[in-house]
Design a protein around this motif. Sequence first.
Motif, short mmCIF file in Angstrom:
data_model
loop_
_atom_site.label_atom_id
_atom_site.label_comp_id
_atom_site.label_asym_id
_atom_site.label_seq_id
_atom_site.Cartn_x
_atom_site.Cartn_y
_atom_site.Cartn_z
N GLU A 1 -4.77 3.69 -0.03
CA GLU A 1 -4.89 2.95 -1.28
C GLU A 1 -3.85 3.47 -2.26
O GLU A 1 -3.62 4.68 -2.37
CB GLU A 1 -6.29 3.15 -1.86
N THR B 1 -7.84 7.53 4.76
CA THR B 1 -8.72 7.74 3.62
C THR B 1 -8.44 9.12 3.04
O THR B 1 -8.53 10.12 3.75
CB THR B 1 -10.20 7.66 4.04
N PRO C 1 0.84 -1.20 0.00
CA PRO C 1 0.00 0.00 0.00
C PRO C 1 0.87 1.25 0.00
O PRO C 1 2.02 1.22 0.44
CB PRO C 1 -0.79 -0.12 1.31
#
Length: 439
Positions: free
Chosen positions: A409, A436, A395
């Motif tokens: 991500e 996020t 990641p």
Amino acid sequence: MIDTSIFQDKTAVYYTLGCKLNFSETSTIGKTLKEAGVRTARKGEKADICVINTCSVTEVADKKCRQAIHRFRKQHPDAFIVVTGCYAQLKPDQVAEIEGVDVVLGAEQKKDLLKHLGDLHKHDKGEAVASSFKDIRSFAPSCSRGDRTRYFLKVQDGCDYFCSYCTIPLARGRSRNGTIASMVEQAEQAAADGGKEIVLTGVNIGDFGRTTGESFFELVKALDKVQGIERYRISSIEPNLLTDEIIEYVSKSRSFMPHFHIPLQSGSDEVLKLMRRRYDTELFAGKIRKIKELMPDAFIGVDVIVGTRGETDEYFEKAYEFIQGLDVSQLHVFSYSERPNTQALNIDYVVTPEVKHQRSQRLLALSDEKTKAFYAKRIGETMTVLMEKPKAGAPMHGFTDNYIRVEVESKPKLDNHLVKVCLGEFNEDETALKGTIIE
């Protein structure tokens, strides 16, 4: 003038052990060879030149250096092998005796590496070229990116402290530095190359200015004005040289991050005296309080050595209790290793390897506890993260201003970009927080 035609289309591999300063200097060596026509060997390709930059902070470090030399000799049997760094400076003749080594360069000579490569024909016996530590006088500039987003700017080299357990002054010479103007110029070049974060490195960076009549505080203020560099981190600074004016300036700075790395070495005043450190626990605790008073969310990393000569059970327990009470974020724990020609060898009380290991494990567990607590407080917050290029299949990750590692991500286009991220729970191995990206 060096004839560089011999280096055209030659290949090289590089291996670095030890500190960030070593990595920075290896990168500069690589740049020098590249400008002479040498390219980095591809994976699996036999190299013409091997450069091994060594460390000698412990006996284990020395052993790793020897293993690296043997490994590279097997992998690149016809390569011209150059060994430099602290182990090379401290024991040049010993390193030159290792089979396959062609040239050993001390601290004063490594900046002139091209001159010592000759025609790249291997030697029957290794040649050692190293000055006495008293004759190490030059300062070789270095500002390198390497494989990371962050640049490493070498601002200082050498040390005048001569702590009882340490050979660094013998390996790197006296404290010296370049000018503030030259540091600013290098930072400006890093910004022009797209750099956004610079880590200030050196042996004793708080001692900056000794050879130029300047000060570390003046350097900090000058670098803060360089446009394009969004973040600076101070890699490590002695507590007695971390002045209140530096702490206060960082708390209001445009680009210096709320992130400090401060060597404590022991939480026992008795052991600090044996180590010949230049502060006591009261001074150290005062620095931590000052930082947290002005920057409550600051990340503070602390170096600790366990098992030094003279560290009795009583002194260690006192040290553990002191460290436990410090509002710090992480401990870098090292087991004491006896070094030749150090004053510590004159101290009678010797700690067994088994006790060193036990003490180390206790402090590592305490460090883990402190780091997780520091991270946990930030869950749910939105922070700015400088993203770094991920390794294949991993990641993407980056760090907040106060050095929290964040995984998101994978989006390679975000490499070297500052992005807003909402911090979530810990990842699987609890080494980072999941994030996020906020579009």
